[in-house]
Scaffold this motif. Structure first.
Motif, PDB file in Angstrom:
ATOM      1  N   THR A  16      26.757  44.204  14.578  1.00  0.00           N
ATOM      2  CA  THR A  16      26.448  45.554  14.100  1.00  0.00           C
ATOM      3  C   THR A  16      25.633  46.359  15.114  1.00  0.00           C
ATOM      4  OG1 THR A  16      24.435  44.812  12.972  1.00  0.00           O
ATOM      5  CG2 THR A  16      26.498  44.799  11.695  1.00  0.00           C
ATOM      6  N   ASP A  17      25.459  45.835  16.290  1.00  0.00           N
ATOM      7  CA  ASP A  17      24.655  46.517  17.300  1.00  0.00           C
ATOM      8  C   ASP A  17      25.458  47.394  18.249  1.00  0.00           C
ATOM      9  OD1 ASP A  17      22.121  45.769  16.463  1.00  0.00           O
ATOM     10  OD2 ASP A  17      22.203  43.863  17.536  1.00  0.00           O
ATOM     11  N   THR A  18      26.532  47.999  17.710  1.00  0.00           N
ATOM     12  CA  THR A  18      27.259  49.006  18.463  1.00  0.00           C
ATOM     13  C   THR A  18      27.332  50.265  17.606  1.00  0.00           C
ATOM     14  OG1 THR A  18      29.443  48.380  17.623  1.00  0.00           O
ATOM     15  CG2 THR A  18      28.696  47.280  19.631  1.00  0.00           C
ATOM     16  N   VAL A  19      27.539  51.383  18.259  1.00  0.00           N
ATOM     17  CA  VAL A  19      27.741  52.648  17.554  1.00  0.00           C
ATOM     18  C   VAL A  19      28.973  53.326  18.145  1.00  0.00           C
ATOM     19  CG1 VAL A  19      25.294  52.991  17.023  1.00  0.00           C
ATOM     20  CG2 VAL A  19      26.214  53.963  19.097  1.00  0.00           C
ATOM     21  N   VAL A  20      29.608  54.150  17.335  1.00  0.00           N
ATOM     22  CA  VAL A  20      30.761  54.908  17.802  1.00  0.00           C
ATOM     23  C   VAL A  20      30.321  56.352  17.988  1.00  0.00           C
ATOM     24  CG1 VAL A  20      33.098  55.681  17.276  1.00  0.00           C
ATOM     25  CG2 VAL A  20      32.375  53.379  16.626  1.00  0.00           C
ATOM     26  N   LEU A  21      30.496  56.840  19.186  1.00  0.00           N
ATOM     27  CA  LEU A  21      30.178  58.232  19.494  1.00  0.00           C
ATOM     28  C   LEU A  21      31.475  59.029  19.468  1.00  0.00           C
ATOM     29  CD1 LEU A  21      27.707  57.650  22.461  1.00  0.00           C
ATOM     30  CD2 LEU A  21      27.176  57.884  20.023  1.00  0.00           C
ATOM     31  N   SER A  22      31.395  60.259  19.009  1.00  0.00           N
ATOM     32  CA  SER A  22      32.570  61.132  18.865  1.00  0.00           C
ATOM     33  C   SER A  22      33.616  60.480  17.968  1.00  0.00           C
ATOM     34  CB  SER A  22      33.197  61.459  20.225  1.00  0.00           C
ATOM     35  OG  SER A  22      32.299  62.191  21.022  1.00  0.00           O
ATOM     36  N   ALA A  23      33.177  59.901  16.871  1.00  0.00           N
ATOM     37  CA  ALA A  23      34.059  59.134  15.989  1.00  0.00           C
ATOM     38  C   ALA A  23      35.223  59.954  15.443  1.00  0.00           C
ATOM     39  CB  ALA A  23      33.255  58.549  14.837  1.00  0.00           C
ATOM     40  N   HIS A  24      35.034  61.263  15.308  1.00  0.00           N
ATOM     41  CA  HIS A  24      36.081  62.093  14.717  1.00  0.00           C
ATOM     42  C   HIS A  24      36.706  63.064  15.719  1.00  0.00           C
ATOM     43  CE1 HIS A  24      35.027  60.370  10.902  1.00  0.00           C
ATOM     44  NE2 HIS A  24      33.761  60.674  11.135  1.00  0.00           N
ATOM     45  N   SER A  25      36.555  62.751  17.004  1.00  0.00           N
ATOM     46  CA  SER A  25      37.197  63.558  18.030  1.00  0.00           C
ATOM     47  C   SER A  25      37.664  62.614  19.134  1.00  0.00           C
ATOM     48  CB  SER A  25      36.237  64.624  18.571  1.00  0.00           C
ATOM     49  OG  SER A  25      35.126  64.025  19.190  1.00  0.00           O
ATOM     50  N   SER A  26      38.266  63.185  20.139  1.00  0.00           N
ATOM     51  CA  SER A  26      38.805  62.349  21.194  1.00  0.00           C
ATOM     52  C   SER A  26      38.223  62.765  22.531  1.00  0.00           C
ATOM     53  CB  SER A  26      40.328  62.488  21.216  1.00  0.00           C
ATOM     54  OG  SER A  26      40.891  61.652  22.181  1.00  0.00           O
ATOM     55  N   PRO A  27      37.829  61.856  23.362  1.00  0.00           N
ATOM     56  CA  PRO A  27      37.861  60.422  23.128  1.00  0.00           C
ATOM     57  C   PRO A  27      36.610  59.953  22.398  1.00  0.00           C
ATOM     58  CG  PRO A  27      37.148  60.823  25.379  1.00  0.00           C
ATOM     59  CD  PRO A  27      37.437  62.174  24.754  1.00  0.00           C
ATOM     60  N   ALA A  28      36.763  58.895  21.620  1.00  0.00           N
ATOM     61  CA  ALA A  28      35.628  58.242  20.972  1.00  0.00           C
ATOM     62  C   ALA A  28      35.167  57.104  21.879  1.00  0.00           C
ATOM     63  CB  ALA A  28      36.040  57.708  19.605  1.00  0.00           C
ATOM     64  N   TYR A  29      33.892  56.756  21.777  1.00  0.00           N
ATOM     65  CA  TYR A  29      33.333  55.701  22.612  1.00  0.00           C
ATOM     66  C   TYR A  29      32.604  54.700  21.731  1.00  0.00           C
ATOM     67  CZ  TYR A  29      33.493  59.683  25.868  1.00  0.00           C
ATOM     68  OH  TYR A  29      33.871  60.773  26.592  1.00  0.00           O
ATOM     69  N   ARG A  30      32.837  53.404  21.942  1.00  0.00           N
ATOM     70  CA  ARG A  30      32.016  52.373  21.296  1.00  0.00           C
ATOM     71  C   ARG A  30      31.032  51.896  22.347  1.00  0.00           C
ATOM     72  NH1 ARG A  30      31.747  49.751  16.722  1.00  0.00           N
ATOM     73  NH2 ARG A  30      33.846  50.349  16.068  1.00  0.00           N
ATOM     74  N   VAL A  31      29.750  52.025  22.013  1.00  0.00           N
ATOM     75  CA  VAL A  31      28.690  51.678  22.953  1.00  0.00           C
ATOM     76  C   VAL A  31      27.653  50.811  22.250  1.00  0.00           C
ATOM     77  CG1 VAL A  31      29.046  53.793  24.305  1.00  0.00           C
ATOM     78  CG2 VAL A  31      27.368  53.790  22.455  1.00  0.00           C
ATOM     79  N   MET A  32      26.863  50.140  23.044  1.00  0.00           N
ATOM     80  CA  MET A  32      25.798  49.312  22.491  1.00  0.00           C
ATOM     81  C   MET A  32      24.729  50.218  21.878  1.00  0.00           C
ATOM     82  SD  MET A  32      27.049  46.360  23.155  1.00  0.00           S
ATOM     83  CE  MET A  32      25.698  45.437  22.457  1.00  0.00           C
ATOM     84  N   ARG A  33      24.113  49.712  20.831  1.00  0.00           N
ATOM     85  CA  ARG A  33      23.067  50.468  20.137  1.00  0.00           C
ATOM     86  C   ARG A  33      21.795  50.503  20.989  1.00  0.00           C
ATOM     87  NH1 ARG A  33      22.884  51.869  15.101  1.00  0.00           N
ATOM     88  NH2 ARG A  33      24.497  50.383  14.477  1.00  0.00           N
ATOM     89  N   THR A  34      21.380  51.705  21.339  1.00  0.00           N
ATOM     90  CA  THR A  34      20.097  51.954  22.019  1.00  0.00           C
ATOM     91  C   THR A  34      19.501  53.198  21.371  1.00  0.00           C
ATOM     92  OG1 THR A  34      21.071  53.413  23.702  1.00  0.00           O
ATOM     93  CG2 THR A  34      20.966  51.042  24.238  1.00  0.00           C
ATOM     94  N   ARG A  35      18.265  53.515  21.703  1.00  0.00           N
ATOM     95  CA  ARG A  35      17.683  54.755  21.171  1.00  0.00           C
ATOM     96  C   ARG A  35      18.538  55.946  21.585  1.00  0.00           C
ATOM     97  NH1 ARG A  35      12.852  55.810  23.607  1.00  0.00           N
ATOM     98  NH2 ARG A  35      13.089  54.009  24.928  1.00  0.00           N
ATOM     99  N   PHE A  36      19.022  55.929  22.812  1.00  0.00           N
ATOM    100  CA  PHE A  36      19.827  57.038  23.325  1.00  0.00           C
ATOM    101  C   PHE A  36      21.132  57.173  22.553  1.00  0.00           C
ATOM    102  CE2 PHE A  36      22.913  58.666  26.551  1.00  0.00           C
ATOM    103  CZ  PHE A  36      22.411  59.961  26.623  1.00  0.00           C
ATOM    104  N   SER A  37      21.863  56.081  22.388  1.00  0.00           N
ATOM    105  CA  SER A  37      23.152  56.172  21.685  1.00  0.00           C
ATOM    106  C   SER A  37      22.960  56.516  20.216  1.00  0.00           C
ATOM    107  CB  SER A  37      23.964  54.881  21.848  1.00  0.00           C
ATOM    108  OG  SER A  37      23.315  53.778  21.250  1.00  0.00           O
ATOM    109  N   GLU A  38      21.920  55.996  19.583  1.00  0.00           N
ATOM    110  CA  GLU A  38      21.657  56.344  18.185  1.00  0.00           C
ATOM    111  C   GLU A  38      21.342  57.828  18.023  1.00  0.00           C
ATOM    112  OE1 GLU A  38      18.610  53.492  17.075  1.00  0.00           O
ATOM    113  OE2 GLU A  38      20.078  52.471  15.802  1.00  0.00           O
ATOM    114  N   SER A  39      20.671  58.416  19.024  1.00  0.00           N
ATOM    115  CA  SER A  39      20.312  59.832  18.939  1.00  0.00           C
ATOM    116  C   SER A  39      21.549  60.726  18.986  1.00  0.00           C
ATOM    117  CB  SER A  39      19.341  60.218  20.056  1.00  0.00           C
ATOM    118  OG  SER A  39      20.002  60.271  21.313  1.00  0.00           O
ATOM    119  N   LEU A  40      22.654  60.203  19.498  1.00  0.00           N
ATOM    120  CA  LEU A  40      23.882  60.985  19.621  1.00  0.00           C
ATOM    121  C   LEU A  40      24.941  60.611  18.587  1.00  0.00           C
ATOM    122  CD1 LEU A  40      24.144  60.812  23.488  1.00  0.00           C
ATOM    123  CD2 LEU A  40      23.497  62.804  22.126  1.00  0.00           C
TER     124      LEU A  40
END
Length: 140
Positions: free
Chosen positions: A45-69
């Motif tokens: 569960t330590d990944t997040v999806v950025l731009s989940a509803h647009s293209s391209p989407a990115y799966r990245v590791m959970r960090t403060r930075f990725s969570e903020s976006l």
């Protein structure tokens, strides 16, 4: 992905697997040890999806930075984070300078190993699982 996961994927019709997260955490990978540690200490569960509803989407590791976006409608590489941030993350270990790409398979990675060992163990485990499945084959 490990050997049992690879066997399951092949049983479902796959012809190959992706091992990017596993290889970025390999001993030979040139990324900073902080990135490798982020992967080896992660669970599924330590990944997040950025731009989940647009293209391209990115799966990245959970960090403060990725969570903020995570709630942003669209995250664009180059605009949200530039090459300088990527380089700081990958080679200086600043986990909040860029996106640490990685998949949910990180939850199955618990140590940094040489690529040779990763490939050998994956293939060995694959064949062990496939061979064990033979016991379910009907008698002819």
């Amino acid at each position: 992905v490990d050997g049992p996961s690879m066997a399951a994927a092949f049983a479902l019709g796959a012809e190959g697997i992706q091992m990017g997260t596993r290889m970025v955490s390999a001993a030979e990978s040139p990324v900073h040890d902080n990135y490798k540690r982020l992967v080896t200490e992660a669970d599924a569960t330590d990944t997040v999806v950025l731009s989940a509803h647009s293209s391209p989407a990115y799966r990245v590791m959970r960090t403060r930075f990725s969570e903020s976006l995570e709630q942003e409608a669209s995250v664009v590489m180059g605009r949200t984070v530039g090459m300088e941030g990527v380089l700081k993350l990958y080679f200086e270990g600043d986990l909040n300078a860029g996106f640490a790409f990685g998949g949910q398979g990180a939850g199955r990675i618990d140590e940094v190993l040489p690529v040779r060992q990763i490939v050998h163990e994956t293939v060995q485990d694959f064949y062990e699982v496939v061979t064990a499945l033979g016991r379910f084959a009907p008698e002819v």
